[in-house]
Scaffold this active site. Sequence first.
Site, PDB file in Angstrom:
ATOM      1  N   ARG A 191      -6.487   4.794   4.727  1.00 49.92           N
ATOM      2  CA  ARG A 191      -5.770   4.077   5.800  1.00 49.92           C
ATOM      3  C   ARG A 191      -4.648   3.887   6.075  1.00 49.92           C
ATOM      4  NH1 ARG A 191      -6.816  -0.432   2.518  1.00 49.92           N
ATOM      5  NH2 ARG A 191      -7.036  -1.885   4.258  1.00 49.92           N
ATOM      6  N   LYS A 249      -5.227   6.917  -9.252  1.00 44.50           N
ATOM      7  CA  LYS A 249      -6.719   6.753  -7.911  1.00 44.50           C
ATOM      8  C   LYS A 249      -7.271   8.642  -7.941  1.00 44.50           C
ATOM      9  CE  LYS A 249      -6.838   6.786  -3.325  1.00 44.50           C
ATOM     10  NZ  LYS A 249      -6.068   5.779  -1.571  1.00 44.50           N
ATOM     11  N   ARG A 297      -2.691  -5.247  -4.955  1.00 40.78           N
ATOM     12  CA  ARG A 297      -2.434  -4.846  -5.855  1.00 40.78           C
ATOM     13  C   ARG A 297      -2.522  -5.930  -7.114  1.00 40.78           C
ATOM     14  NH1 ARG A 297       3.119  -2.626  -3.163  1.00 40.78           N
ATOM     15  NH2 ARG A 297       1.664  -2.000  -1.696  1.00 40.78           N
TER      16      ARG A 297
END
Length: 323
Positions: A120, A185, A320
């Site tokens: 993204r 991640k 975040r």
Amino acid sequence: MVIKDLLSILADGTFHSGRELGERLGISRSAVWKQVQSLAVLDIEVYSVRGRGYRIPHGLDLMDQALFDASLETDVRAQLGHQSFSLEVTSTNHLASVALAEGLRSGIFVAERQTAGRGRRGRSWISPFGVNIYFSIAWRLDRGVAALEGLSLAVGMALRDALVDLGVPDVMLKWPNDLLCKGQKLAGILIEVNGDTADQCQLILGIGLNVGMPEQSALQIDQPWTDLRSQVVGLPSRNVILAALVNRLIPMLNSFEQQGFAALQERWAEADAFYGRPVQIQSPSTTLSGICRGVNESGALLLETAQGIETVHGGEVSLRLQP
């Protein structure tokens, strides 16, 4: 393709002489040497030892369409349609886009490496050869673009279900399109939509999953990350992992077409990595701070601020934890 056949032989991680390779590939020993040298373009390390031959250290777990297909559920295989497995592409999303433009109804595009993989917000998706999973599903959905709110969240939940099935621990979702394992991640989702009609659109679900990220490639990643190999003992073949993901994704697409995201709203709370935590939402024009309160029935983020509950939709935004 000689390169693919050569890799299939060397994938076992043992030495193969130039003579043996030449006989099996139907080429001369000098041609074998040239083909081995060309593997450097794919960043594949090959040991060459006089008198013993060639060897890929630790071998390769190559994507194999037959092995993948054998692990698919029967109804999923029937719906999936076209299957494309490549050694190297610019991006699997690009291949899917071209195929949809040419009239494809559904299909999957898988690659060992992407030279221009994307995440993204224009970010690159690091895609070293033969170690992770990169694929895109092309799909025609009999709903208009406006009915696709929350789709990236639904995709994430399907992927999470598959990873839990495989024994991956502590998999959580980060709104709107990341999978985390122990806060790092593990996978990302890039969805592209073509068409603006009220009754049909073309979807591309692009997915990258870290399976065994090499340390050298990881130097290019600018955020905390993890991979399956460091989290799961006795990890199955990448083909089995890919099939597990697709076996969850196709039923999800069928369900989403009928019910949208609203049916999944409550389940999202179970997997929301940031629920109840102080976060920041950054967009090109502003920054919002508050407490994450989950999502609404359309998949928009609910942010509790001093002014009340703010509703944040997807797009060019970044979520975040507050520093």
